[in-house]
Design a protein around this motif. Structure first.
Motif, PDB file in Angstrom:
ATOM      1  N   TYR A   1       3.171  10.179  -4.784  1.00  0.00           N
ATOM      2  CA  TYR A   1       3.112   9.427  -5.456  1.00  0.00           C
ATOM      3  C   TYR A   1       1.882   8.378  -4.153  1.00  0.00           C
TER       4      TYR A   1
ATOM      5  N   SER B   1      -2.080   4.966   3.456  1.00  0.00           N
ATOM      6  CA  SER B   1      -1.198   4.405   4.244  1.00  0.00           C
ATOM      7  C   SER B   1      -1.078   4.091   5.766  1.00  0.00           C
ATOM      8  N   MET B   2      -1.504   4.991   6.402  1.00  0.00           N
ATOM      9  CA  MET B   2      -1.830   5.743   7.833  1.00  0.00           C
ATOM     10  C   MET B   2      -2.689   5.241   8.031  1.00  0.00           C
TER      11      MET B   2
ATOM     12  N   THR C   1       0.966   5.846  -3.496  1.00  0.00           N
ATOM     13  CA  THR C   1       1.324   4.615  -2.059  1.00  0.00           C
ATOM     14  C   THR C   1       2.031   5.944  -1.164  1.00  0.00           C
ATOM     15  N   ARG C   2       2.153   7.552  -0.729  1.00  0.00           N
ATOM     16  CA  ARG C   2       2.284   8.135  -0.007  1.00  0.00           C
ATOM     17  C   ARG C   2       0.999   8.797   0.166  1.00  0.00           C
ATOM     18  N   SER C   3      -0.488   8.298  -0.610  1.00  0.00           N
ATOM     19  CA  SER C   3      -1.231   8.953   0.089  1.00  0.00           C
ATOM     20  C   SER C   3      -1.617   8.570   1.511  1.00  0.00           C
TER      21      SER C   3
ATOM     22  N   LEU D   1      -1.939   0.369   4.592  1.00  0.00           N
ATOM     23  CA  LEU D   1      -1.063   0.326   3.891  1.00  0.00           C
ATOM     24  C   LEU D   1      -0.977  -0.916   2.522  1.00  0.00           C
TER      25      LEU D   1
ATOM     26  N   GLN E   1       3.085  -1.942  14.471  1.00  0.00           N
ATOM     27  CA  GLN E   1       3.469  -1.077  14.022  1.00  0.00           C
ATOM     28  C   GLN E   1       3.145   0.264  14.883  1.00  0.00           C
TER      29      GLN E   1
ATOM     30  N   HIS F   1      -1.746  -0.270  -1.469  1.00  0.00           N
ATOM     31  CA  HIS F   1      -0.636  -0.686  -2.531  1.00  0.00           C
ATOM     32  C   HIS F   1      -1.124  -1.911  -2.946  1.00  0.00           C
TER      33      HIS F   1
ATOM     34  N   TYR G   1      -1.250  -3.108   9.740  1.00  0.00           N
ATOM     35  CA  TYR G   1      -1.163  -2.180   8.684  1.00  0.00           C
ATOM     36  C   TYR G   1      -1.957  -2.338   7.329  1.00  0.00           C
TER      37      TYR G   1
ATOM     38  N   ILE H   1       5.884   5.283   7.639  1.00  0.00           N
ATOM     39  CA  ILE H   1       4.384   4.386   6.887  1.00  0.00           C
ATOM     40  C   ILE H   1       4.554   5.249   5.239  1.00  0.00           C
ATOM     41  N   CYS H   2       4.539   6.433   4.941  1.00  0.00           N
ATOM     42  CA  CYS H   2       4.205   6.707   3.665  1.00  0.00           C
ATOM     43  C   CYS H   2       5.659   6.748   2.539  1.00  0.00           C
ATOM     44  N   GLY H   3       6.740   6.274   3.197  1.00  0.00           N
ATOM     45  CA  GLY H   3       8.132   6.119   2.814  1.00  0.00           C
ATOM     46  C   GLY H   3       8.279   7.491   1.680  1.00  0.00           C
ATOM     47  N   SER H   4       7.698   8.910   1.955  1.00  0.00           N
ATOM     48  CA  SER H   4       7.951   9.725   1.250  1.00  0.00           C
ATOM     49  C   SER H   4       9.624  10.301   1.494  1.00  0.00           C
TER      50      SER H   4
ATOM     51  N   ILE I   1       7.062  -0.499   2.241  1.00  0.00           N
ATOM     52  CA  ILE I   1       6.474   1.159   1.971  1.00  0.00           C
ATOM     53  C   ILE I   1       7.324   1.761   0.504  1.00  0.00           C
TER      54      ILE I   1
END
Lengths: 237, 527
Positions: free
Chosen positions: B35, B42-43, B37-39, B131, B302, B135, B128, A47-50, A127
């Motif tokens: 970055y 998002s979860m 959006t990776r925080s 997320l 999900q 975003h 989601y 889900i984080c896309g890393s 993502i």
């Protein structure tokens, strides 16, 4: 099993594992064999896309891919490699701003129906892992191409009924945007969220046509080949 | 040029603060070690609470009372009221910037029931929610031209004459130590659940860096012993399965196929009930088969994907093996009603802060809400403070100190493998500082943590690269977690009672004399 990882050179690692995600294997290598191995990761749950990277040439999320013996692991294409499997995504991300992929103005108290909401439900699942930019053959040759995830994001906002004025977005994507896409569908095939940027680009083309824009490639080849000023300057049809 | 507001962390809290600080006219800079959006945001899956009453009768008062009840006496009622009263406006704002919330048949934002809630109160976007909020916030920041710098790791805040005026960071890509000066600093760096290592739903980045730096800078932390265990993480991977699965009618079953608890009680109660069953040798499963494939695909897509991928079961047809793991840390940086720490100009918001709205146990759906409500409030206060800032900043000494520190860390002997210790720490915390604790095991854990802290120079890195050295970053993160571990243990040992998520087998009841906050600074327990 053995896997090969593209670092400065190709390095082979042997790991004991079964039914493990690639991310788990990379973590095992880093914490028990070689602490210099470098990759990006975060949520371990897609889900984080890393952790997008390539396995045997195809883009995957390392946390969602089960490792097979003999796999070749490489960084994403089309973005500068910083180290090993880590690429610099700043350039790809910058297209979101370039394409003005946001809601133009605040939209208080709009009532969206379930149908309204479904229009961009899947697009808003993106993502930003960057797999699509890696797989995109157009971005590979044109680094100014507003690539797949940014165009999907443009459609996500253009299609939203809360967006009152999408004209700037539509204008921005005419150059190095929707008409440059070859509709090859590579982006769709690699998307871990099952988003089709290709389909979104087609929708943006229709929307653009309705706004009076046309395919410049088509116009120039058509115009250059048949009409245009090489004859008498008047349209030949 | 100096910034008015420097925000460390670009998850939901940091980005909300950035948007409002920018809108207040401030020059804003956001720095993140990933970055945006990776925080961790998002979860977040389940939803964001607001008493809109779109799916059934509800009221702000009910939201307040549910939150206070779950907090077990140590939430600040005033803060909780602010949180709950601001909630409808917070959701309306998210809707206005384009968050794709799920909708009801009559075109309202859809809501569902989470644990401990007396009404369907959580607004959601399928599963989601985090997320889509994160975003959209990011897109909003881009629209405002807010500057965000990626992949810079926080080393310390710049403190001059007792005031925070910037931060010193390690650029992960170049390996250079840099300074960013500002009139005020907002910490929005997230919680510390990764102390529990693999026994956590959280991203590997949730290492509490901003909290550890705040302690070093002279700020206080509070209630660190309160760690929330989410009842339903996938058994073999600790990947989160949302509470909304139970909210929709999912059951918890033991090996005999029997239900054993109220699935919609607050998380602390459900996690304990599961833990008790597991102690009796039972395996525990989440059962959502009866909800039907269509419902699951529409409301919980999900969850189905994650269960298939990480547990090899299809929730539409199979039981999902689960266990409780560390999920959210209620404790954090102690802040006042302006979200400010005791260090002037140093603010905190989101999971890293303790706004005293969750008390001893957070309700599902209140953390996304907290970051929107307090993200706005912290921004307004930090901007106001920055207006009167007129210091000349000289960070040369601190910059040199941090450069020396990095050189020193790289020269640590590396006789002890910190990766092994990190795993050991996680296992020890899950066993001894987990759902059920007692003084003896807490004390032995503290002895071990102190021993590890004294041996930190014997650990270190084997990668000496300047460029993108994740071995170094992970070591620095580990060091922060180890420092915070000590504070969690101090709080847990001092609190000879059971309250919310802090359950002491040797003191199983709530004790009125502990109806207070555990406040700690770098010198030890303050009160």
């Amino acid at each position: 099993m053995k896997i090969k990882i593209q670092r400065e050179s190709l390095v082979e690692y042997e790991v004991e594992t079964q039914d493990s995600t690639l991310l788990h294997v990379l973590q095992t290598i880093k914490t028990t064999q070689d602490a210099t191995l470098t990759y990006a990761s975060g949520c371990k749950s897609s889900i984080c896309g890393s952790c997008a990277m390539r396995v045997n040439g195809t883009e995957v999320l390392a946390c969602a891919y089960k490792v097979q013996d003999g796999d070749l692991i490489e960084p994403l294409k089309n973005s500068p490699v910083i180290r090993d499997l880590v690429v610099d995504m700043d350039k790809a991300y910058s297209f979101n701003a370039k394409a003005k992929a946001w809601q133009n103005s605040l939209s208080p108290s709009t009532n969206l129906t379930q149908e309204n909401e479904k229009i961009n439900e899947i697009q808003s699942d993106c993502i930003l892992c960057g797999s699509c930019y890696s797989a995109c053959p157009v971005y590979a040759v044109n680094e100014e191409f507003i690539g797949p995830f940014s165009l999907t994001r443009v459609w996500r906002y253009v299609s939203d009924v809360r967006e009152k004025d999408s004209s700037q977005k539509i204008e921005t994507i005419q150059t190095n945007g929707i008409w440059d896409c070859t509709l090859c569908n590579e982006c769709t095939l690699v998307c871990p969220q099952d988003i089709s940027s290709k389909a979104d680009i087609e929708k943006l083309r229709s929307k653009s046509a309705m706004s009076g824009y046309s395919d410049p490639n088509f116009a120039s080849s058509f115009g250059g080949g048949f009409g245009g000023s090489s004859f008498d300057g008047s349209p030949s049809f | 040029m100096k910034n008015d507001v420097l925000i460390i962390g670009a998850g939901g809290a940091g980005l909300v603060a950035a948007i409002h600080a920018h809108n207040s006219g401030a020059k804003v800079l956001v720095i993140t070690k990933e970055y945006p959006t990776r925080s961790q945001t998002s979860m977040a899956q389940g939803g964001i609470n607001a008493a809109l009453g779109n799916a059934g009768d509800d009221s702000v008062e009910a939201h307040v009372q549910n939150t206070l009840k779950s907090a077990h006496g140590i939430a600040n009622e005033e803060a909780v009221r602010l949180l709950c009263e601001s909630a409808p406006e917070a959701v309306e704002w998210l809707d206005s910037i384009g968050v794709c919330f799920s909708r009801t048949k009559d075109a309202k934002i859809a809501q569902r029931t989470l644990g401990g809630a007396s009404a369907p109160r959580a607004c959601y976007a399928q599963d989601y929610t985090g997320l889509k909020i994160l975003h959209t916030l990011y897109d909003r920041c881009l629209s405002l031209g807010i500057e965000i710098l990626n992949e810079k790791y926080l080393l310390d805040y710049i403190i001059q004459d007792g005031c925070a005026c910037g931060a010193i960071v390690l650029d992960i890509r170049t390996g250079e130590v840099e300074t960013y000066e500002s009139a005020s600093v907002i910490i929005a760096t997230g919680g510390y659940s990764r102390i529990y290592d693999k026994h956590s739903t959280n991203s590997s980045s949730t290492t509490g860096d901003g909290i550890a730096c705040a302690i070093r800078a002279g700020a206080r932390v509070s209630d660190m012993e309160f760690v929330q265990f989410h009842p339903t993480a996938l058994k073999s991977s600790s990947v989160l399965i949302s509470e909304s699965a139970r909210g929709a009618g999912g059951y918890l079953l033991n090996s005999k196929g029997e239900r054993f608890t109220n699935e919609l009680a607050p998380r602390d109660e459900v996690a304990r009930a599961i833990n008790d069953e597991m102690q009796r040798g039972e395996n525990i499963f989440l059962d959502i088969r009866h909800l039907g494939e269509k419902f699951i695909d529409e409301e919980l897509p999900q969850e189905r994907k994650l269960a298939k991928l990480y547990e090899n079961v299809d929730p539409a047809y199979d039981l999902i093996p689960i266990k409780p793991v560390a999920h959210y840390t209620m404790g954090g940086i102690e802040v006042d009603d302006k979200s400010c720490t005791i260090v002037k100009g140093l603010y905190a918001v989101g999971e890293c802060a303790n706004h005293r709205v969750h008390g001893a146990n957070r309700l599902g759906g209140n953390s996304l809400l907290e970051l929107v409500v307090f993200g706005k409030q912290v921004a307004e206060n930090a901007v106001e403070y920055a207006k009167n800032f007129n210091k000349t900043i000289d960070d040369s000494v601190q910059l040199q100190d941090d450069k020396d520190f990095i050189s020193k860390v790289k020269a640590f002997s590396n006789e002890i493998d910190f990766y092994k210790i990190r795993e050991e720490l996680g296992d020890m915390f899950y066993t001894n500082v987990g759902i059920s604790r007692d003084k003896k095991s807490l004390k032995s854990s503290l002895v071990r943590v102190k021993e590890l802290l004294s041996k930190i120079h014997l650990m270190g890195v084997s990668d000496n690269s300047k460029v993108y050295n994740t071995n170094l970053i992970e070591f620095l993160e580990f060091k922060n977690m180890l420092e915070l571990s000590r504070l969690v243990l101090k709080g847990a040992i001092t609190r000879d009672e059971s309250r919310g998520a802090h359950f002491r087998a040797d003191f199983p009841n709530e004790d009125e004399k502990f109806k207070m906050h555990t406040i700690v600074d770098k010198n030890g327990v303050v009160s």
